[in-house]
Design a protein around this motif. Sequence first.
Motif, PDB file in Angstrom:
ATOM      1  N   PRO A   1       0.834  -1.215   0.000  1.00 12.72           N
ATOM      2  CA  PRO A   1       0.000   0.000   0.000  1.00 12.72           C
ATOM      3  C   PRO A   1       0.863   1.257   0.000  1.00 12.72           C
ATOM      4  CG  PRO A   1      -0.811  -1.592   1.606  1.00 12.72           C
ATOM      5  CD  PRO A   1       0.494  -2.121   1.114  1.00 12.72           C
ATOM      6  N   ALA A   2       0.333   2.320  -0.581  1.00 13.30           N
ATOM      7  CA  ALA A   2       1.069   3.587  -0.659  1.00 13.30           C
ATOM      8  C   ALA A   2       1.521   4.016   0.735  1.00 13.30           C
ATOM      9  CB  ALA A   2       0.201   4.666  -1.289  1.00 13.30           C
ATOM     10  N   THR A   3       2.804   4.397   0.826  1.00 10.96           N
ATOM     11  CA  THR A   3       3.414   4.742   2.104  1.00 10.96           C
ATOM     12  C   THR A   3       4.052   6.124   2.012  1.00 10.96           C
ATOM     13  OG1 THR A   3       3.932   2.399   2.449  1.00 10.96           O
ATOM     14  CG2 THR A   3       5.043   3.989   3.868  1.00 10.96           C
ATOM     15  N   ASP A   4       3.839   6.951   3.019  1.00 10.49           N
ATOM     16  CA  ASP A   4       4.493   8.263   3.090  1.00 10.49           C
ATOM     17  C   ASP A   4       5.864   8.084   3.730  1.00 10.49           C
ATOM     18  OD1 ASP A   4       2.333   9.476   1.947  1.00 10.49           O
ATOM     19  OD2 ASP A   4       1.444  10.144   3.829  1.00 10.49           O
ATOM     20  N   ILE A   5       6.891   8.565   3.053  1.00 11.13           N
ATOM     21  CA  ILE A   5       8.274   8.385   3.500  1.00 11.13           C
ATOM     22  C   ILE A   5       8.970   9.735   3.514  1.00 11.13           C
ATOM     23  CG2 ILE A   5      10.503   7.318   2.961  1.00 11.13           C
ATOM     24  CD1 ILE A   5       8.998   5.025   1.672  1.00 11.13           C
ATOM     25  N   THR A   6       9.757   9.983   4.566  1.00  9.82           N
ATOM     26  CA  THR A   6      10.570  11.198   4.646  1.00  9.82           C
ATOM     27  C   THR A   6      11.949  10.899   4.088  1.00  9.82           C
ATOM     28  OG1 THR A   6       9.371  11.935   6.623  1.00  9.82           O
ATOM     29  CG2 THR A   6      11.502  12.964   6.169  1.00  9.82           C
ATOM     30  N   LEU A   7      12.341  11.630   3.049  1.00  8.82           N
ATOM     31  CA  LEU A   7      13.619  11.405   2.387  1.00  8.82           C
ATOM     32  C   LEU A   7      14.763  12.043   3.166  1.00  8.82           C
ATOM     33  CD1 LEU A   7      12.531  12.040  -1.314  1.00  8.82           C
ATOM     34  CD2 LEU A   7      12.626   9.878  -0.078  1.00  8.82           C
ATOM     35  N   GLY A   8      15.977  11.856   2.648  1.00  5.94           N
ATOM     36  CA  GLY A   8      17.155  12.380   3.326  1.00  5.94           C
ATOM     37  C   GLY A   8      17.201  13.888   3.388  1.00  5.94           C
ATOM     38  N   ASP A   9      16.541  14.576   2.436  1.00  5.08           N
ATOM     39  CA  ASP A   9      16.499  16.040   2.456  1.00  5.08           C
ATOM     40  C   ASP A   9      15.228  16.560   3.123  1.00  5.08           C
ATOM     41  OD1 ASP A   9      14.765  15.139   0.582  1.00  5.08           O
ATOM     42  OD2 ASP A   9      15.573  16.306  -1.096  1.00  5.08           O
ATOM     43  N   GLN A  10      14.574  15.697   3.925  1.00  4.44           N
ATOM     44  CA  GLN A  10      13.396  16.046   4.719  1.00  4.44           C
ATOM     45  C   GLN A  10      12.161  16.323   3.873  1.00  4.44           C
ATOM     46  OE1 GLN A  10      13.611  15.594   8.055  1.00  4.44           O
ATOM     47  NE2 GLN A  10      15.692  14.949   7.475  1.00  4.44           N
ATOM     48  N   LYS A  11      12.175  15.881   2.630  1.00  5.98           N
ATOM     49  CA  LYS A  11      10.978  15.994   1.792  1.00  5.98           C
ATOM     50  C   LYS A  11      10.153  14.717   1.944  1.00  5.98           C
ATOM     51  CE  LYS A  11      13.126  18.986  -1.682  1.00  5.98           C
ATOM     52  NZ  LYS A  11      14.459  19.049  -1.090  1.00  5.98           N
TER      53      LYS A  11
ATOM     54  N   THR B   1       6.020   7.520  -7.500  1.00  5.71           N
ATOM     55  CA  THR B   1       6.545   8.398  -6.453  1.00  5.71           C
ATOM     56  C   THR B   1       5.921   9.768  -6.642  1.00  5.71           C
ATOM     57  OG1 THR B   1       8.659   7.202  -6.465  1.00  5.71           O
ATOM     58  CG2 THR B   1       8.623   9.360  -5.414  1.00  5.71           C
ATOM     59  N   GLU B   2       5.211  10.240  -5.658  1.00  4.36           N
ATOM     60  CA  GLU B   2       4.570  11.546  -5.782  1.00  4.36           C
ATOM     61  C   GLU B   2       4.589  12.263  -4.437  1.00  4.36           C
ATOM     62  OE1 GLU B   2      -0.050  10.061  -5.107  1.00  4.36           O
ATOM     63  OE2 GLU B   2       0.569  10.899  -7.037  1.00  4.36           O
ATOM     64  N   LEU B   3       4.447  13.556  -4.509  1.00  8.19           N
ATOM     65  CA  LEU B   3       4.411  14.370  -3.296  1.00  8.19           C
ATOM     66  C   LEU B   3       3.002  14.396  -2.725  1.00  8.19           C
ATOM     67  CD1 LEU B   3       6.492  17.406  -4.594  1.00  8.19           C
ATOM     68  CD2 LEU B   3       7.298  15.597  -3.096  1.00  8.19           C
ATOM     69  N   PRO B   4       2.863  14.342  -1.421  1.00 11.74           N
ATOM     70  CA  PRO B   4       1.530  14.541  -0.834  1.00 11.74           C
ATOM     71  C   PRO B   4       0.988  15.912  -1.243  1.00 11.74           C
ATOM     72  CG  PRO B   4       3.079  13.698   0.799  1.00 11.74           C
ATOM     73  CD  PRO B   4       3.883  14.065  -0.407  1.00 11.74           C
ATOM     74  N   PRO B   5      -0.280  16.016  -1.581  1.00  6.94           N
ATOM     75  CA  PRO B   5      -0.825  17.298  -2.078  1.00  6.94           C
ATOM     76  C   PRO B   5      -0.561  18.470  -1.157  1.00  6.94           C
ATOM     77  CG  PRO B   5      -2.410  15.511  -2.376  1.00  6.94           C
ATOM     78  CD  PRO B   5      -1.281  14.951  -1.565  1.00  6.94           C
ATOM     79  N   GLU B   6      -0.637  18.265   0.150  1.00  6.95           N
ATOM     80  CA  GLU B   6      -0.470  19.378   1.076  1.00  6.95           C
ATOM     81  C   GLU B   6       0.972  19.866   1.154  1.00  6.95           C
ATOM     82  OE1 GLU B   6      -0.253  15.473   3.338  1.00  6.95           O
ATOM     83  OE2 GLU B   6      -1.492  16.395   1.779  1.00  6.95           O
ATOM     84  N   ASN B   7       1.913  19.051   0.680  1.00  4.46           N
ATOM     85  CA  ASN B   7       3.331  19.428   0.775  1.00  4.46           C
ATOM     86  C   ASN B   7       3.920  19.931  -0.539  1.00  4.46           C
ATOM     87  OD1 ASN B   7       3.198  18.573   3.392  1.00  4.46           O
ATOM     88  ND2 ASN B   7       4.248  16.628   3.046  1.00  4.46           N
ATOM     89  N   ARG B   8       3.174  19.837  -1.619  1.00  2.00           N
ATOM     90  CA  ARG B   8       3.741  20.153  -2.928  1.00  2.00           C
ATOM     91  C   ARG B   8       4.233  21.593  -3.051  1.00  2.00           C
ATOM     92  NH1 ARG B   8      -0.637  16.815  -6.667  1.00  2.00           N
ATOM     93  NH2 ARG B   8      -0.046  14.746  -5.878  1.00  2.00           N
ATOM     94  N   PRO B   9       3.462  22.626  -2.677  1.00  2.00           N
ATOM     95  CA  PRO B   9       3.966  23.998  -2.840  1.00  2.00           C
ATOM     96  C   PRO B   9       5.267  24.245  -2.070  1.00  2.00           C
ATOM     97  CG  PRO B   9       1.600  24.013  -2.448  1.00  2.00           C
ATOM     98  CD  PRO B   9       2.062  22.618  -2.188  1.00  2.00           C
ATOM     99  N   ALA B  10       5.307  23.797  -0.808  1.00  2.00           N
ATOM    100  CA  ALA B  10       6.508  24.020  -0.005  1.00  2.00           C
ATOM    101  C   ALA B  10       7.707  23.273  -0.583  1.00  2.00           C
ATOM    102  CB  ALA B  10       6.260  23.587   1.438  1.00  2.00           C
ATOM    103  N   VAL B  11       7.488  22.053  -1.073  1.00  2.00           N
ATOM    104  CA  VAL B  11       8.581  21.266  -1.627  1.00  2.00           C
ATOM    105  C   VAL B  11       9.092  21.890  -2.918  1.00  2.00           C
ATOM    106  CG1 VAL B  11       9.186  19.044  -2.654  1.00  2.00           C
ATOM    107  CG2 VAL B  11       7.858  19.112  -0.544  1.00  2.00           C
ATOM    108  N   PHE B  12       8.177  22.367  -3.755  1.00  2.00           N
ATOM    109  CA  PHE B  12       8.589  23.009  -5.001  1.00  2.00           C
ATOM    110  C   PHE B  12       9.404  24.266  -4.717  1.00  2.00           C
ATOM    111  CE2 PHE B  12       4.766  21.049  -7.343  1.00  2.00           C
ATOM    112  CZ  PHE B  12       5.524  19.936  -7.669  1.00  2.00           C
ATOM    113  N   ASN B  13       8.971  25.065  -3.743  1.00  2.00           N
ATOM    114  CA  ASN B  13       9.726  26.271  -3.391  1.00  2.00           C
ATOM    115  C   ASN B  13      11.110  25.920  -2.859  1.00  2.00           C
ATOM    116  OD1 ASN B  13       7.582  27.905  -4.134  1.00  2.00           O
ATOM    117  ND2 ASN B  13       6.709  27.952  -2.073  1.00  2.00           N
ATOM    118  N   ARG B  14      11.169  24.881  -2.040  1.00  3.57           N
ATOM    119  CA  ARG B  14      12.453  24.467  -1.480  1.00  3.57           C
ATOM    120  C   ARG B  14      13.369  23.918  -2.573  1.00  3.57           C
ATOM    121  NH1 ARG B  14      12.010  20.132   3.086  1.00  3.57           N
ATOM    122  NH2 ARG B  14      10.566  21.739   3.838  1.00  3.57           N
TER     123      ARG B  14
END
Length: 291
Positions: free
Chosen positions: A72-82, A171-184
Amino acid sequence: MSNRSIGFFAALFGVLLILGSSLFIVSQTQQAIVLQFGELRRVIQDPGLKIKIPFIQEVTIYEKRVMDFDLPATDITLGDQKRVRVDTYTRYRINDPIQFFKSVKPANEFGTARRLEALVGSTVRNVLGKVELRELLSEKRSKIMHQINTEVKALTKGLGLEIIDLRIVRTELPPENRPAVFNRMNADLQRYAKQNRANGDEKAQEIRSTAEKERTILLAEASRDAQILRGEGDAKAIATIAETMGKDPEFYGFYKSMETYDAIVGSETTLVLSTESDLFKYFSHPERVLR
């Protein structure tokens, strides 16, 4: 119906019941283990009609074919905190039914899915937790997947399972995190570009300095060689002049006077000299030249 007929049918029913409990079929896509009172007695890999001891032995059938497991789809925090949402797809088969029976409880498809969910999920989380998002989306993805496959294969080897393939399907970004991740990511890329430009400028300056140093050295060496050659030429000229003067001093005087005439004639400098001057002695007394 007579008692004899009833007895015959009862005996026939018993025989059929015993035969039905003694015979079983293993297809080409299956493998089986025979248990007696919960203990392993034998493993059957060849297809066909098989026999067991009725009411005492029981048979467990396993698939030989490659099977699928979707984590099942799993949310994972990567090494750069994304944070990313990852779907994985695993293909496996049971290659050691004895080890599978001993290690996986319950030893069925449900028990297999539960163990794979734990092993694959933890391995994917551990490996991806050390990489950055841009690495996961670059050519390094294949190397990351190879590492995940290697670790999962090592963990499932003791379960009697063979991992055929394991892939990250999405592999996709959670919708609520996409703007912040794109800016970062944009800020990281700009910083990365600035760093590359600074490194390029430093390297260019180093190359220019090296080239200027080499140019200075080459010019100095060329000037040194020219001075040496000029000095050698002057030495030979002086030697030749000295030798000429020793043999014919009058000719040397004539030669130097010709050089002087060549420098004076045609110049813008005006000189007023007597014809009796030694400078013009070859004009006023040409017989000296012919002598």
